[in-house]
Design an enzyme around this catalytic site. Structure first.
Site, PDB file in Angstrom:
ATOM      1  CG  ASP A 112      -1.406 -23.383  32.760  1.00 12.29           C
ATOM      2  OD1 ASP A 112      -0.744 -24.359  33.319  1.00 12.29           O
ATOM      3  OD2 ASP A 112      -1.053 -22.393  33.539  1.00 12.29           O
TER       4      ASP A 112
ATOM      5  CG  HIS B 164       2.551 -16.555  38.547  1.00 11.32           C
ATOM      6  ND1 HIS B 164       3.794 -17.167  38.374  1.00 11.32           N
ATOM      7  CD2 HIS B 164       1.564 -17.192  37.787  1.00 11.32           C
ATOM      8  CE1 HIS B 164       3.430 -18.087  37.200  1.00 11.32           C
ATOM      9  NE2 HIS B 164       2.396 -17.794  36.912  1.00 11.32           N
TER      10      HIS B 164
ATOM     11  CG  ASP C 174       0.781 -23.479  36.068  1.00  9.50           C
ATOM     12  OD1 ASP C 174      -0.375 -23.311  36.457  1.00  9.50           O
ATOM     13  OD2 ASP C 174       1.352 -22.713  35.567  1.00  9.50           O
TER      14      ASP C 174
HETATM   15 ZN   LIG Z   1       0.001 -21.366  34.728  1.00  9.24          ZN
END
Ligand SMILES: [Zn+2]
Length: 338
Positions: free
Chosen positions: A245, A123, A158
């Site tokens: 996740d 990110h 992810d």
């Molecule tokens: Zn994540």
């Protein structure tokens, strides 16, 4: 197969505060999974990234601001992203492990590498920390490989879209950014029609899955989109933003993958490049049991490579099926898809 495993105790000293999901125990959970996979592991200490490599993706001013922030004791950089004094060394080593692993792989010291460090990276933007990320670890390695004339694919499984990575390479035709993620979700980017700019149109590949999607949708996406696109892009190196996740047990997201689906993902990336040209980077994943099982499955999948990739047994249904069809339609403007 020999797996280079790059980690460092500094990853445990990066303190995100009480009850933060991105916590030090994640590292030992992943290391336990990799060690129990049965694959031969060669352990390496993650070295700090040289400043001239880090400036390939972050401004000097931003890097300096993070250093000062950590050295003054740290705190919250945004509502999610916390750092302390020890985070500076952890962040430098998280970013430095990838370039070092590339060097080791080029010397023939292993067939794949896994960077098991924190803070995670996908990110982080050129000038902004966000989503638990300080420096964009996978992007640092990708930038160095591009500067050396390599052709780089980043596969990001992810559950969240890697907005930072996509933004850094939006107009870079020699880098394929391919992300499978829940949508809509944090950070809000990653719709199918974000395909990259100008000469790089088609090299951002976003496969957004509605909440509740699971194995059937992911396996279909692997066969229908991920494999043919990776095959046609023909990378010389493959980097993976490996978050766990999307696992059904994960408390932070709504995708329902099973542990063995990470075997399929590992096998799919391993078949898309030559042995010794694959580096994985730990991103998210917040359930400790899911982290252990999924990292074990990933490494076993890499060792097995493409021949053991399961075929989709049942087609996905509902919104997931419609979004896969739409993804194939949009991406079919840039890639040959059946
Ligand atoms: Zn994540």
């Amino acid at each position: 197969m020999r797996l280079l495993l790059s980690t460092h105790p500094s990853a445990l000293a990066h303190d995100t505060g009480a009850n933060h999901p991105e916590r030090p125990e994640r590292i030992s959970a992943v290391l336990a999974g990799i060690r129990r996979s049965g694959v031969a592991v060669i352990e390496r200490q993650a070295p700090p990234v040289p400043l001239e490599v880090l400036t390939g993706v972050h401004s000097e001013r931003y890097i300096e601001s993070i250093r000062r922030f950590c050295e003054s004791g740290g705190g919250y950089l945004d509502p999610d992203t916390h750092a302390v004094g020890a985070s500076w060394d952890a962040a430098l080593r998280s970013a430095g492990a990838g370039p070092a692993a590339v060097g080791d792989l080029r010397s023939g010291e292993g067939e794949a590498a896994y960077v098991v460090m924190r803070p995670p990276g996908h990110h982080a933007l050129e000038n902004k920390a966000m989503g638990f990320c300080l420096f964009n670890n996978v992007a640092v390695t990708a930038r160095q490989l591009l500067d050396e004339g390599e052709r780089v694919a980043i596969v990001d499984w992810d559950v969240h879209h890697g907005n930072g990575t996509q933004a850094m390479f939006d107009d870079e035709p020699d880098l394929l950014y391919l992300s499978l993620h829940e949508f809509p979700s944090y950070p809000g980017t990653g719709w199918v029609e974000e395909v990259g700019s100008g000469v790089a149109s088609g090299t951002s590949v976003n496969i957004p899955f509605p909440t509740g999607s699971g194995s059937a949708a992911y396996l279909m996406a692997i066969h229908r989109l991920v494999r043919p696109i990776l095959n046609q892009f023909d990378p010389t190196w493959v980097l993976v933003s490996s978050g766990y996740d999307a696992h059904a047990r994960d408390p932070m997201a709504g995708i329902q993958l099973r542990t063995e689906d990470y075997f399929s993902l590992g096998a799919a990336v391993a078949e898309s490049t030559e042995p010794g040209r694959l580096v994985l980077f730990l991103e998210g994943g917040y359930d400790l049991d899911a982290l252990t099982g999924s990292s074990e499955a990933t490494v076993r999948g890499i060792a097995a490579s493409g021949e053991s990739l399961p075929q989709p047994s049942e087609p996905p249904k509902g919104t997931a099926a419609r979004i896969l069809d739409f993804s194939a339609q949009v991406l079919g403007n840039y890639w040959e898809l059946s």
